[in-house]
Structure formats: C-alpha cells, structure tokens
Motif scaffolding. Sequence first.
Motif, mmCIF file in Angstrom:
data_model
loop_
_atom_site.group_PDB
_atom_site.id
_atom_site.type_symbol
_atom_site.label_atom_id
_atom_site.label_comp_id
_atom_site.label_asym_id
_atom_site.label_seq_id
_atom_site.Cartn_x
_atom_site.Cartn_y
_atom_site.Cartn_z
ATOM 1 N N ASP A 16 -18.176 -16.737 35.661
ATOM 2 C CA ASP A 16 -19.547 -16.766 35.667
ATOM 3 C C ASP A 16 -19.766 -16.298 37.322
ATOM 4 O OD1 ASP A 16 -20.162 -17.824 33.474
ATOM 5 O OD2 ASP A 16 -20.526 -19.946 34.228
ATOM 6 N N ARG A 17 -18.937 -16.068 37.876
ATOM 7 C CA ARG A 17 -18.742 -15.242 39.300
ATOM 8 C C ARG A 17 -19.000 -13.803 39.314
ATOM 9 N NH1 ARG A 17 -17.793 -19.104 42.969
ATOM 10 N NH2 ARG A 17 -16.917 -17.862 44.603
ATOM 11 N N VAL A 18 -18.677 -13.393 38.173
ATOM 12 C CA VAL A 18 -18.957 -11.839 38.019
ATOM 13 C C VAL A 18 -20.563 -11.588 37.791
ATOM 14 C CG1 VAL A 18 -18.346 -9.766 36.706
ATOM 15 C CG2 VAL A 18 -16.472 -11.535 37.465
ATOM 16 N N GLN A 19 -21.356 -11.068 38.864
ATOM 17 C CA GLN A 19 -22.594 -10.774 38.452
ATOM 18 C C GLN A 19 -23.150 -9.681 39.137
ATOM 19 O OE1 GLN A 19 -24.404 -14.531 40.168
ATOM 20 N NE2 GLN A 19 -23.514 -15.707 38.168
ATOM 21 N N PHE A 20 -24.131 -9.149 38.400
ATOM 22 C CA PHE A 20 -24.828 -7.908 39.087
ATOM 23 C C PHE A 20 -26.301 -7.817 38.559
ATOM 24 C CE2 PHE A 20 -23.009 -5.287 35.558
ATOM 25 C CZ PHE A 20 -23.995 -4.724 35.122
ATOM 26 N N ILE A 21 -27.084 -7.233 39.520
ATOM 27 C CA ILE A 21 -28.384 -6.800 39.064
ATOM 28 C C ILE A 21 -28.686 -5.185 39.411
ATOM 29 C CG2 ILE A 21 -30.886 -7.115 39.374
ATOM 30 C CD1 ILE A 21 -30.103 -9.926 40.534
ATOM 31 N N GLU A 22 -29.134 -4.416 38.643
ATOM 32 C CA GLU A 22 -29.443 -2.983 38.868
ATOM 33 C C GLU A 22 -30.826 -2.817 38.717
ATOM 34 O OE1 GLU A 22 -27.907 0.286 36.333
ATOM 35 O OE2 GLU A 22 -26.661 0.547 37.680
ATOM 36 N N LEU A 23 -31.394 -2.161 39.924
ATOM 37 C CA LEU A 23 -32.547 -2.015 39.642
ATOM 38 C C LEU A 23 -32.774 -0.408 39.813
ATOM 39 C CD1 LEU A 23 -32.960 -3.925 42.761
ATOM 40 C CD2 LEU A 23 -34.490 -4.515 40.971
ATOM 41 N N ALA A 24 -33.807 0.254 39.080
ATOM 42 C CA ALA A 24 -33.913 1.635 39.015
ATOM 43 C C ALA A 24 -35.464 1.991 39.734
ATOM 44 C CB ALA A 24 -34.063 2.094 37.610
ATOM 45 N N PHE A 25 -35.135 3.372 40.176
ATOM 46 C CA PHE A 25 -36.404 3.846 41.011
ATOM 47 C C PHE A 25 -37.281 4.477 39.895
ATOM 48 C CE2 PHE A 25 -33.811 3.686 44.611
ATOM 49 C CZ PHE A 25 -34.688 3.386 45.617
ATOM 50 N N THR A 26 -38.812 4.263 39.873
ATOM 51 C CA THR A 26 -39.494 4.788 38.956
ATOM 52 C C THR A 26 -40.189 6.178 39.418
ATOM 53 O OG1 THR A 26 -41.363 3.557 39.736
ATOM 54 C CG2 THR A 26 -39.990 2.763 37.853
ATOM 55 N N GLY A 27 -40.064 6.435 40.534
ATOM 56 C CA GLY A 27 -40.681 7.697 41.353
ATOM 57 C C GLY A 27 -39.753 8.055 42.362
ATOM 58 N N ASP A 28 -39.834 9.213 42.789
ATOM 59 C CA ASP A 28 -39.255 10.082 43.764
ATOM 60 C C ASP A 28 -39.588 9.681 45.265
ATOM 61 O OD1 ASP A 28 -37.546 11.536 41.958
ATOM 62 O OD2 ASP A 28 -39.124 13.322 42.027
ATOM 63 N N GLY A 29 -38.401 9.673 46.051
ATOM 64 C CA GLY A 29 -38.812 9.460 47.476
ATOM 65 C C GLY A 29 -39.026 7.729 47.774
ATOM 66 N N ALA A 30 -38.614 6.971 46.898
ATOM 67 C CA ALA A 30 -38.879 5.656 47.361
ATOM 68 C C ALA A 30 -37.621 4.817 47.650
ATOM 69 C CB ALA A 30 -39.418 5.066 45.972
ATOM 70 N N GLY A 31 -36.605 5.481 48.565
ATOM 71 C CA GLY A 31 -35.711 4.732 49.048
ATOM 72 C C GLY A 31 -35.688 3.716 50.190
ATOM 73 N N ASP A 32 -37.135 3.640 50.712
ATOM 74 C CA ASP A 32 -37.273 2.837 51.732
ATOM 75 C C ASP A 32 -37.643 1.418 51.204
ATOM 76 O OD1 ASP A 32 -38.192 1.530 53.863
ATOM 77 O OD2 ASP A 32 -40.334 2.503 53.992
ATOM 78 N N VAL A 33 -36.516 0.642 50.983
ATOM 79 C CA VAL A 33 -36.361 -0.667 50.492
ATOM 80 C C VAL A 33 -36.314 -1.756 51.473
ATOM 81 C CG1 VAL A 33 -35.487 0.222 48.194
ATOM 82 C CG2 VAL A 33 -34.030 -0.443 49.920
ATOM 83 N N ALA A 34 -35.723 -1.502 52.756
ATOM 84 C CA ALA A 34 -35.473 -2.413 53.613
ATOM 85 C C ALA A 34 -36.690 -3.297 53.885
ATOM 86 C CB ALA A 34 -35.479 -1.818 55.230
ATOM 87 N N GLY A 35 -36.234 -4.681 53.688
ATOM 88 C CA GLY A 35 -37.491 -5.753 53.759
ATOM 89 C C GLY A 35 -37.794 -6.153 52.293
#
Length: 184
Positions: free
Chosen positions: A40-59
Amino acid sequence: MRILLVAATAAVLPLLPAAVLAATSNLVIAEVLASWQGNDRVQFIELAFTGDGAGDVAGAAVVMDGPTGKASESHTVTFTANVSNGARGARVLLASNEAADLTGFPSPDFIIASDSLNPDGGRICYVVGDAFGSNGEIDCVAYGSHSGSNDGFGRPTRLTPDNRAVFLEDYDMALVDVNLRREF
C-alpha cells in the motif's frame, strides 16, 4: 486622478482570478494507483494537460481524501514549481518514494507521502487557487467506498486503484464526470 485609478482597478480586479486560473486549469486526473502487489506504500497519481502551454502549475495542489472525506483523512501536495512540458497530453507525475524506487518507473515531478491514498476508497482533486486565496476544484474523482462529497464530479467509481492502475481520461470534459476508459 483617484477616481480614474479606482475605476481602472475595479475594472481589472474581476479579471484576475480568471487570468490566474487560465494557465493551470488545463490539467485533469488521468491515472491513479494506490497499492501494488500488496504494498500500500506504492502509490502514484498522473495528471494530463488538456491544452498547450499550461506548464505553470506552481501553487496548484492535489488533495487526497480518505473514504469519508473528513479533513483528518486528507493529504495535500502543493506544487512547488512549474513543469517544463505543458503540451497537450503531457503528464505530471506524483508518486511515493516506494513507487519511484521501482525499476523502470519514471522520475516523478512531485513526491507524495506513501500513505496519501487509501486503496479501498477516497477522492482525489486537482485544485487551483485564484488571486484572492480561494481554491477551485478543476477535476475530482472519487472511488471505491468513498462516502464523502463529490459534488459536480459524479458518483464514485466502483473500481479501486488497489493492485492496478485505474486510467481516467476524458480531456475534453475536465469539468464534467471523468469517464473510465480502461483499467488493468
């Protein structure tokens, strides 16, 4: 002069939250794993971008609730930096150290605690703040025995990310129910 400044400020303020949200709202939950081969300690979440130029995720943040949705069961990971690839379809990977240590596992963008996800039930939300300190849920998925709220995002899927990765992809419907397309 003061009246003009106040009027200009009043006209711009309503636009700020939308501008802040625009760069980071193009991200949805794509894949979840809460346990692997009995660990149960092996865990991950993957998110996917739906549009271009959206790498600004800080915060922005990912909030992981337990089966009841109570705050005492909740874990939050706040993105401390932007990601380099914000192209449509690019991924942001959050993983526990135990997942990251698996042979062949890609390097995660962010580390989560190894007890962040309950394999039997929970809710995961991608959350973005605005200029006024409010948080908005961009995408959420509830699964398994989750009995807390999932307002606006549909009922919990009966499938659990226990010993298999659950793929959740519907990039064009980020604010509607996330459709389950396939699973292992």
